[in-house]
Design a protein around this motif. Structure first.
Motif, PDB file in Angstrom:
ATOM      1  N   UNK A 352       0.827  -1.196   0.000  1.00  0.00           N
ATOM      2  CA  UNK A 352       0.000   0.000   0.000  1.00  0.00           C
ATOM      3  C   UNK A 352       0.867   1.254   0.000  1.00  0.00           C
ATOM      4  N   UNK A 359       1.735   6.468  -6.915  1.00  0.00           N
ATOM      5  CA  UNK A 359       0.646   7.365  -7.313  1.00  0.00           C
ATOM      6  C   UNK A 359       1.114   8.811  -7.270  1.00  0.00           C
ATOM      7  N   UNK A 367      -1.837  -0.333  -9.174  1.00  0.00           N
ATOM      8  CA  UNK A 367      -3.110  -0.152  -8.472  1.00  0.00           C
ATOM      9  C   UNK A 367      -4.030  -1.373  -8.583  1.00  0.00           C
ATOM     10  N   UNK A 421     -18.201  -4.790   4.483  1.00  0.00           N
ATOM     11  CA  UNK A 421     -17.085  -4.233   3.695  1.00  0.00           C
ATOM     12  C   UNK A 421     -16.744  -5.108   2.499  1.00  0.00           C
TER      13      UNK A 421
ATOM     14  N   UNK B  56       5.291   5.551  10.810  1.00  0.00           N
ATOM     15  CA  UNK B  56       4.364   5.249   9.729  1.00  0.00           C
ATOM     16  C   UNK B  56       3.279   4.259  10.139  1.00  0.00           C
ATOM     17  N   UNK B  57       3.637   3.396  11.084  1.00  0.00           N
ATOM     18  CA  UNK B  57       2.678   2.377  11.483  1.00  0.00           C
ATOM     19  C   UNK B  57       1.750   2.865  12.585  1.00  0.00           C
ATOM     20  N   UNK B  60      -2.116   1.971  12.374  1.00  0.00           N
ATOM     21  CA  UNK B  60      -2.401   0.540  12.523  1.00  0.00           C
ATOM     22  C   UNK B  60      -2.102   0.096  13.942  1.00  0.00           C
ATOM     23  N   UNK B  84     -14.869   5.519  10.345  1.00  0.00           N
ATOM     24  CA  UNK B  84     -15.376   5.889   9.028  1.00  0.00           C
ATOM     25  C   UNK B  84     -15.862   7.331   8.929  1.00  0.00           C
ATOM     26  N   UNK B 125      -6.134   9.440   0.648  1.00  0.00           N
ATOM     27  CA  UNK B 125      -5.087   9.765   1.607  1.00  0.00           C
ATOM     28  C   UNK B 125      -5.073  11.260   1.863  1.00  0.00           C
ATOM     29  N   UNK B 140      -6.041   6.995   6.724  1.00  0.00           N
ATOM     30  CA  UNK B 140      -6.262   6.489   5.368  1.00  0.00           C
ATOM     31  C   UNK B 140      -5.691   5.102   5.157  1.00  0.00           C
ATOM     32  N   UNK B 141      -4.755   4.696   6.006  1.00  0.00           N
ATOM     33  CA  UNK B 141      -4.128   3.393   5.801  1.00  0.00           C
ATOM     34  C   UNK B 141      -5.127   2.255   5.841  1.00  0.00           C
ATOM     35  N   UNK B 144      -8.339   0.864   2.207  1.00  0.00           N
ATOM     36  CA  UNK B 144      -8.564  -0.083   1.118  1.00  0.00           C
ATOM     37  C   UNK B 144      -9.558  -1.193   1.465  1.00  0.00           C
ATOM     38  N   UNK B 145      -9.809  -1.386   2.738  1.00  0.00           N
ATOM     39  CA  UNK B 145     -10.702  -2.466   3.115  1.00  0.00           C
ATOM     40  C   UNK B 145     -12.172  -2.068   3.101  1.00  0.00           C
ATOM     41  N   UNK B 146     -12.423  -0.779   3.076  1.00  0.00           N
ATOM     42  CA  UNK B 146     -13.819  -0.352   3.093  1.00  0.00           C
ATOM     43  C   UNK B 146     -14.338  -0.264   1.673  1.00  0.00           C
ATOM     44  N   UNK B 291      -7.366   6.916  -7.354  1.00  0.00           N
ATOM     45  CA  UNK B 291      -7.317   5.446  -7.303  1.00  0.00           C
ATOM     46  C   UNK B 291      -8.671   4.802  -7.568  1.00  0.00           C
TER      47      UNK B 291
END
Lengths: 605, 605
Positions: A352, A359, A367, A421, B56-57, B60, B84, B125, B140-141, B144-146, B291
């Motif tokens: 990611x 990007x 992507x 989701x 960066x993590x 999460x 969300x 992002x 934003x990390x 992608x799952x939503x 994206x």
């Protein structure tokens, strides 16, 4: 009885207009709602049996029709009375005992439950009794399935470990019943919590300090008039469960409870007075063709096996159930999966970040790969997680069915993720589309993205591939199998399109295979054999570190919130403590005894 | 903030001594208990983020530590707000909107939820914002799952079918929001029922009767002072669920609700006033590197596909989701299983009767066979039934997660049977013992009992066996595979014993294979390919009779007790009707608003 059909009859009995739907009720209210329906259950059974023609299938048909027509949506507090207590009297009681107990049990003057175990004598096919009186003529047909009923808090399938004792007192001609330890508390019988006032108890029999094996006894639990538990009898509800919350599964602790000699079930064995010796004697009257005596030894061999010389329930928390290979198979896979998913999450985060950087530089190249990867991992991780949770829950036996284990709630959360989701099948098909598209690129020898670069290998080395029993070899094997899968799907789609089918129809017809392709889960037969062997050996090697690997997850007891998973391992104390917190146990007699059970027991059906 | 560790901090916040355990509470009480913990959830998130190093993590890690440390055992009413609603403001709002909404949302002055769908613009992002203020820098990390959040009662993964409308009124410069049909009711967003007072609504935008696609709007749901729903807003709880009952998933119906022009999320598109034409104009400002615009078309192709020209949600109950091959794969297997198990029950009854007759004649010969058969069938039938129920439940998407579908209760009953009356693995090992023993007899060319007579065939025809794609051939194939399995297990045990291992250890190490042997479930690779092809064609053939085959089960609506399985097919009406019966919906404002939410919203954390 009215002449209307069964459907109308049941319907007329169960109109629940204006009632709050069951699912919104508390645990206590669910039980109370179920007791309100108990009379209907009895009426239905009688009504259905009336309509039967008395054929050989009568009993099974009764049960099937009962289940299809009767509102026992989440079980019933009298199911064990009907399915086990009555057959126990039919099968294990002597003629005199049957004459004494059966009519009262059939007419619901007493309501019973059943704390039997696999080791205890089983009900045998009984002589047909008067159909019009009971509806239980074929009750024995269902019995082969009642094999290993769990009874004590600390004793499930291990039979000889039962700790409840029945000590014969020859002076008073009584048995003295005791559950001497916490683990010997009877645990699970349906209806035991607050409904039943009688119970079949299975106990180790002692006469003059000599052990005579396991026998069944009829025990009165509660006063027939007040429903208050009798002296020495501690009885209550075991708590909320994953399901069947209409059933008041109960616990039972006994302290010097005396029952007359004649309350031992006496069809196959009885204790006789021998006057000349001032002592007692157990007389066993075994049927020559006793089915249990043949099949049981098998069962005991199975259940008593001691893989590493450590199998001894009486040692309590030291018992290492993980030494069973089948348990290792269930649990170590889940531990490995946890570690694998952690690595996958790291990997996905990395991809990611890389794609986000791309990007920002204006490149969209990776992507679709990220999209396909995220779709696939969401689906796989959520469904595997749900499966692992359920596997672990089932591996805990009955205790995993208790809400206090927290496993039901964890499963509820885990399985939700299979749907929200992005529904998993839809997501896997998204990944499949990416794979099929990329396959064409691979065929054309184009440069492939990193996660699918193994496609190239397939085209180059497919013929020369040779299984190797190493980590690298296993990886290579998975890649080959995954690639072969996709190859097959693509060919399938092409074939169907050649025969004139539109692309979307060909896709739809191939979609089951496509979902499998996205799952990457198969490998050739002989490879699996080799892996199996290696796998079994690995289980043994990992076994000593299993606890350490789980402790490393670093979940606190507060968050795990489980009676089974706490750090100090005091499983039984916690299970009992949580049971005692049930609002149902705050009062010895539930209000529905007075409103519903007592009228039923007084014959006011 | 105190200087103590996180564990102690969380612990000090969540002491729940003397409270009734969560599992005993009613649906309404579970929600109320969860709201009592909402302030703790906010404090934990802030506290955890304080301790992060900003790497960066960070995001999460925050989520992981949050889940490991925070008492959100069955979900939280503010999870959607945190995961969300806040990211939506970060990702979709214009700078001015963000300045207006974000601080209030971060400080919990307003609590929001999110009714987005895959078709709606996704959060992108966002630029890092002040860490000390929000703790959401890396929000934003997780995005992608939503992918496919279900929003409307009748619309799940099918995107363009969304029916909620936002019609621009250029006179008042307002959008008029409507959910014109029952199926357009927003359905599922967490916290929507009684917690949130704001909501992101996704709707079809119309300006001057022209359709401009799907856009997001910020909608105030409830009065900030009284929490009473605003005029035109009908909002409530969707009812009890399989899990996550701490979360008040909600429904929302809108009738001519007006919101200002500036409440459309304006980062990527906005409606501008064009004074010279007395009309309005939608201005789209798409990022060059968007994206979603690349990955979404793929997704829509997948979701909109129409396998047989019938796929049209708007036709309501006529939609035939069963025309999807993947759905057929899930559901038709369950139907076939039902019929197979019925035949098995007949067969077992027959064997039972025969053996009973034999017993009466004094012959015990077939008793071990009956025991092995009953053990195996109990285990297989119960575990396959549980798997089928869960498969069907998942095939219903989110609706299968509702208690009112009755599928959760049916699963609870089905999975219980895997444990009671003999734990399945233990029972399968009993059958395995019988099979291994009988194998020796087969080797010695002894006469075999009927259910295992195919063993003989293995020894005679193993070499010459040739797959045949017929019913007989399939049977023969299964028998060969089953026999090969047992052969392998026996050899394995013998090998291990030769190397000096005791029988019981060899048995234990082979027990995973033995369980598989008792399951009879594998077949060779190329045979599976042929079967697969045949299977796919059969699905298509059986499809027209699917409904008839299920109706033949003859369960009445009263007994099925399901919003999804009723005879008239009025799924959506029933789902809504059951939701409205929730005691939570009996009053517009829950008492916990006054005791917990309002103080939180007034900054009294």
């Amino acid at each position: 009885m009215c002449s209307c059909g069964l459907e109308e009859f049941v319907c007329s009995q169960t109109q629940e207009t204006n009632k709050i739907p069951y699912d919104y009720l508390s645990h206590k209210e669910k039980y109370e709602r179920a007791v309100e329906n108990v009379a209907v259950v009895f009426k239905c059974i009688h009504k259905i049996y009336e309509e039967m023609d008395g054929s050989n299938d009568a009993y099974r048909d009764t049960i099937v029709r009962f289940l299809k027509r009767t509102p026992c949506n989440d079980g019933s507090p009298v199911a064990v009375h009907i399915l086990m207590f009555l057959p126990a009297i039919l099968g294990q009681a002597s003629a005199e005992q049957r004459a004494q107990w059966l009519p009262r049990a059939i007419n619901a003057n007493i309501i019973g439950t059943f704390a039997q175990d696999a080791a205890a004598p089983k009900p045998r096919p009984a002589r047909p009794i008067d159909k019009s009186r009971t509806g239980l003529r074929h009750a024995h047909l269902v019995l082969p399935f009642f094999l290993n009923l769990q009874t004590e808090l600390g004793h499930g399938t291990f039979i000889r470990g039962l700790e409840t004792t029945a000590t014969y007192d020859s002076k008073t001609k009584e048995f003295i019943l005791n559950t001497p330890t916490l683990t010997s508390s009877k645990w699970w019988p349906g209806g035991l919590g607050h409904t039943a006032n009688y119970c079949v108890v299975v106990a180790q029999l002692y006469i003059n300090a000599k052990h005579y094996g396991i026998h069944s006894f009829m025990l009165q639990l509660r006063d027939e008039e007040t429903h208050i538990p009798l002296p020495g009898v501690e009885v209550g509800n075991i708590g909320a469960k994953f399901g069947l919350n209409s059933v008041d599964n109960g616990f039972l602790r006994l302290k010097n409870v005396r029952i007359p000699r004649t309350h031992m079930f006496m069809k196959y064995a009885k204790v006789l007075e021998c006057k000349d010796m001032d002592s007692s004697l157990l007389v066993l009257e075994k049927l020559k063709t006793d089915p249990e005596s043949i099949s049981r030894p098998e069962s005991e061999k199975e259940l008593d096996q001691d893989p590493n010389g450590k199998w001894d329930w009486n040692r309590g928390p030291e018992v290492q159930i993980l030494d069973f290979n089948t348990q290792q198979h269930k649990l170590l896979i889940s531990i490995a999966t946890y570690y694998a998913f952690n690595s996958l999450a790291d990997e996905l985060s990395k991809v990611h970040e890389e794609v986000t950087l791309d990007l920002q530089k204006g490149s969209l190249l990776r992507l679709p790969e990220l999209h396909a990867l995220a779709c696939c991992l969401k689906a796989i991780c959520s469904s595997d997680t749900a499966a692992c949770v359920e596997q672990c829950r089932l591996a805990c036996g009955g205790h995993g069915y208790m809400s206090s284990s927290n496993l039901p709630i964890i499963y509820g959360m885990a399985t939700a993720a299979c749907t929200y989701e992005g529904e998993n099948t839809v997501l896997l098909l998204q990944t499949a589309r990416f794979l099929v598209k990329t396959w064409q690129a691979a065929k054309n020898r184009e440069v492939l993205m990193s996660t699918v670069s193994y496609f190239a290998m397939f085209f180059e080395f497919r013929e020369s591939f040779c299984w190797e029993n190493s980590m690298d070899g296993i990886m290579r094997g998975f890649e080959i199998v995954a690639a072969s899968h996709i190859d097959k799907c693509v060919k399938n789609i092409e074939k169907r399109m050649k025969s004139g089918m539109p692309y979307e129809d060909a896709w739809n017809l191939t979609s089951i295979q496509l979902v499998a392709a996205a799952e990457y889960t198969t490998i050739s037969k002989q490879d699996i054999e080799l892996l199996n062997h290696r796998y079994e050996e690995l289980l043994t090697k990992i076994r000593p570190n299993a606890v350490g690997l789980v402790d490393a997850f670093d979940f606190s007891d507060d968050v795990l919130n489980s009676t089974l998973g706490a750090y100090d391992g005091r499983v039984y104390e916690r299970l009992m403590a949580e049971a005692l917190k049930s609002p149902l146990n705050a009062e010895p007699v539930n209000r529905t005894f007075h409103t519903h059970l007592k009228p039923l027991m007084r014959g006011k059906l």
